[in-house]
Motif scaffolding. Sequence first.
Motif, PDB file in Angstrom:
ATOM      1  N   ASP A 276       0.970  -1.227   0.006  1.00 28.45           N
ATOM      2  CA  ASP A 276      -0.007  -0.088  -0.040  1.00 28.45           C
ATOM      3  C   ASP A 276       0.921   1.191  -0.180  1.00 28.45           C
ATOM      4  O   ASP A 276       0.587   2.336   0.631  1.00 28.45           O
ATOM      5  CB  ASP A 276      -0.863   0.086   1.118  1.00 28.45           C
ATOM      6  N   ALA A 277       1.984   1.164  -0.833  1.00 26.53           N
ATOM      7  CA  ALA A 277       2.796   2.223  -0.685  1.00 26.53           C
ATOM      8  C   ALA A 277       2.559   3.437  -1.374  1.00 26.53           C
ATOM      9  O   ALA A 277       2.768   4.493  -1.043  1.00 26.53           O
ATOM     10  CB  ALA A 277       4.330   2.011  -1.360  1.00 26.53           C
ATOM     11  N   GLY A 278       1.384   3.365  -2.439  1.00 28.61           N
ATOM     12  CA  GLY A 278       0.902   4.594  -2.999  1.00 28.61           C
ATOM     13  C   GLY A 278       0.179   5.407  -2.085  1.00 28.61           C
ATOM     14  O   GLY A 278       0.117   6.619  -2.208  1.00 28.61           O
ATOM     15  N   ARG A 279      -0.288   4.837  -1.058  1.00 26.17           N
ATOM     16  CA  ARG A 279      -1.270   5.622  -0.146  1.00 26.17           C
ATOM     17  C   ARG A 279      -0.414   5.949   1.252  1.00 26.17           C
ATOM     18  O   ARG A 279      -0.749   6.863   2.011  1.00 26.17           O
ATOM     19  CB  ARG A 279      -2.461   5.053   0.106  1.00 26.17           C
ATOM     20  N   HIS A 280       0.591   5.336   1.267  1.00 27.16           N
ATOM     21  CA  HIS A 280       1.648   5.646   2.493  1.00 27.16           C
ATOM     22  C   HIS A 280       3.100   5.461   2.281  1.00 27.16           C
ATOM     23  O   HIS A 280       3.749   4.749   2.630  1.00 27.16           O
ATOM     24  CB  HIS A 280       1.295   4.257   3.690  1.00 27.16           C
ATOM     25  N   ARG A 281       3.274   6.285   1.616  1.00 27.09           N
ATOM     26  CA  ARG A 281       4.790   6.538   0.745  1.00 27.09           C
ATOM     27  C   ARG A 281       5.675   6.588   2.082  1.00 27.09           C
ATOM     28  O   ARG A 281       5.626   7.487   3.043  1.00 27.09           O
ATOM     29  CB  ARG A 281       4.862   7.621  -0.179  1.00 27.09           C
ATOM     30  N   GLY A 282       6.845   5.886   1.891  1.00 29.40           N
ATOM     31  CA  GLY A 282       7.639   5.950   2.960  1.00 29.40           C
ATOM     32  C   GLY A 282       7.485   5.439   4.242  1.00 29.40           C
ATOM     33  O   GLY A 282       8.211   4.854   5.168  1.00 29.40           O
ATOM     34  N   ARG A 353       8.415  -9.332   8.625  1.00 28.58           N
ATOM     35  CA  ARG A 353       8.449  -7.844   8.748  1.00 28.58           C
ATOM     36  C   ARG A 353       9.087  -7.291   7.376  1.00 28.58           C
ATOM     37  O   ARG A 353      10.176  -7.474   7.220  1.00 28.58           O
ATOM     38  CB  ARG A 353       8.814  -7.151  10.000  1.00 28.58           C
ATOM     39  N   LEU A 354       8.266  -6.370   6.797  1.00 29.79           N
ATOM     40  CA  LEU A 354       8.854  -5.685   5.639  1.00 29.79           C
ATOM     41  C   LEU A 354       8.703  -4.246   5.646  1.00 29.79           C
ATOM     42  O   LEU A 354       8.013  -3.566   6.708  1.00 29.79           O
ATOM     43  CB  LEU A 354       7.755  -5.957   4.436  1.00 29.79           C
ATOM     44  N   HIS A 355      10.064  -3.815   5.344  1.00 27.56           N
ATOM     45  CA  HIS A 355      10.065  -2.009   5.308  1.00 27.56           C
ATOM     46  C   HIS A 355      10.150  -1.505   4.041  1.00 27.56           C
ATOM     47  O   HIS A 355      10.734  -2.212   3.099  1.00 27.56           O
ATOM     48  CB  HIS A 355      11.311  -1.905   6.304  1.00 27.56           C
ATOM     49  N   ALA A 356       9.697  -0.359   4.107  1.00 23.59           N
ATOM     50  CA  ALA A 356       9.891   0.504   2.875  1.00 23.59           C
ATOM     51  C   ALA A 356      11.284   0.763   2.501  1.00 23.59           C
ATOM     52  O   ALA A 356      12.196   0.909   3.429  1.00 23.59           O
ATOM     53  CB  ALA A 356       9.059   2.130   3.042  1.00 23.59           C
ATOM     54  N   PRO A 361      13.156   2.900  -6.577  1.00 29.97           N
ATOM     55  CA  PRO A 361      12.873   3.854  -7.732  1.00 29.97           C
ATOM     56  C   PRO A 361      11.423   4.258  -7.950  1.00 29.97           C
ATOM     57  O   PRO A 361      10.965   5.072  -8.558  1.00 29.97           O
ATOM     58  CB  PRO A 361      13.377   2.955  -8.773  1.00 29.97           C
ATOM     59  N   VAL A 362      10.479   3.500  -7.152  1.00 36.41           N
ATOM     60  CA  VAL A 362       8.967   3.612  -7.652  1.00 36.41           C
ATOM     61  C   VAL A 362       8.341   4.397  -6.462  1.00 36.41           C
ATOM     62  O   VAL A 362       7.505   5.332  -6.577  1.00 36.41           O
ATOM     63  CB  VAL A 362       8.303   2.402  -8.025  1.00 36.41           C
ATOM     64  N   CYS A 363       8.528   3.890  -5.129  1.00 41.15           N
ATOM     65  CA  CYS A 363       7.598   4.428  -4.004  1.00 41.15           C
ATOM     66  C   CYS A 363       8.184   5.277  -3.065  1.00 41.15           C
ATOM     67  O   CYS A 363       7.821   5.837  -2.055  1.00 41.15           O
ATOM     68  CB  CYS A 363       7.141   3.085  -3.277  1.00 41.15           C
TER      69      CYS A 363
END
Length: 382
Positions: A276-282, A353-356, A361-363
């Motif tokens: 859901d990086a598009g709505r929660h960048r970073g 667990r995953l992290h941004a 290059p995209v998000c």
Amino acid sequence: MDHDSSPSAVDRITPAQAHRRQAEGVLLIDVRESHERALGGAEGSTGVSRAELEANPDAVIPTRSTPVMLICQVGGRSLQAAQSLVEAGFRAVCSVDGGTDRWVAEGLPVSAVEGDVDFHERYSRHLRLPEVGEAGQRRLHDARVAIVGAGGLGSPAAYYLAAAGVGSLVLADDDVVDRSNLQRQILHTDARVGVPKVESARIALNALNPSVDVDAFPERIGAGNVERLIASADVVIDGADNFPARYLLNDACVQLRKPLVYGAVHRFEGQVSVFDAGRHRGDAPCYRCLFPEPPPPESAPNCAEAGVLGVVPGVIGLLQATEAIKLILGLGDPLRGRLLHFDALAMRFRETRLHADPQCPVCTPGTPFPGYIDYARFCAGQ
């Protein structure tokens, strides 16, 4: 009347007794929920849910000495509500034994069914959940979910979303039904071998729930059509079986700010996550944060090459549908920033667990969208 020996006991009466008293002007209150009352009940009763009645009985009952009868579906809730009223000082309260079911069985007059009968009957178990209720079910009805792939993952995901009442499903898949699909792709049947998968899926989904609008696109997703297929969706489900489609979907969902419910299967294992990086960048990762580069083809063969236990896509697709429903309703804790692994042989789930990725290059926040690339070449390492 039947009397209990406790000082605050509630009198219980039969539906026939209640009907006679009602004719004499005694107030009859139906304490069921609104969706239950919509399917009919004791004629002339006043509908007020148990919670509303207990919260503010004075808004419904004129005085503490006013005679009042309570009825529900089978008698349990009305007895409990009556007990609460007695404890609050109401002195002439009784409960109808057997409730509405017994009232109807004894042939006493009932009110006409209100509203959309199919809606209230079909989704009655959702409507009973306070976290969903009628408002949540209406949100599901108004939602649109795009599913890329009508195969092993798309089949269970679409089936349960249609059953749950998601009002609009977009299905995109350019393949036709093959007999080898039937071991896991539950939307399809032997009679529809050779039929486009999206058409076969539409037939199955509308047979299950005719109110669901199924937009079937017999197309292979690509840079030229991805935005057209998913732009109007509230949630996108990745049911693809190849890396080019997954990277394309990820990039499009980041660009269009759509939550992407990812799923993948291999032999006896599967995994699922929400990107859901598009709505929660970073804050939330995207698929590229997990896989900056695709693995070599020999290390990630597809189902046709490596095989898959037929139930594994069912488990993963069902989890994808669950995450989509949670996202639509705003319920619980989505798998955002978490990758759930499923091992069927060990019957074990584990979580990573995953992290941004700050270098994605995209998000990455502030990074302009780089545009769509040749994903087939990218995944081939060229």
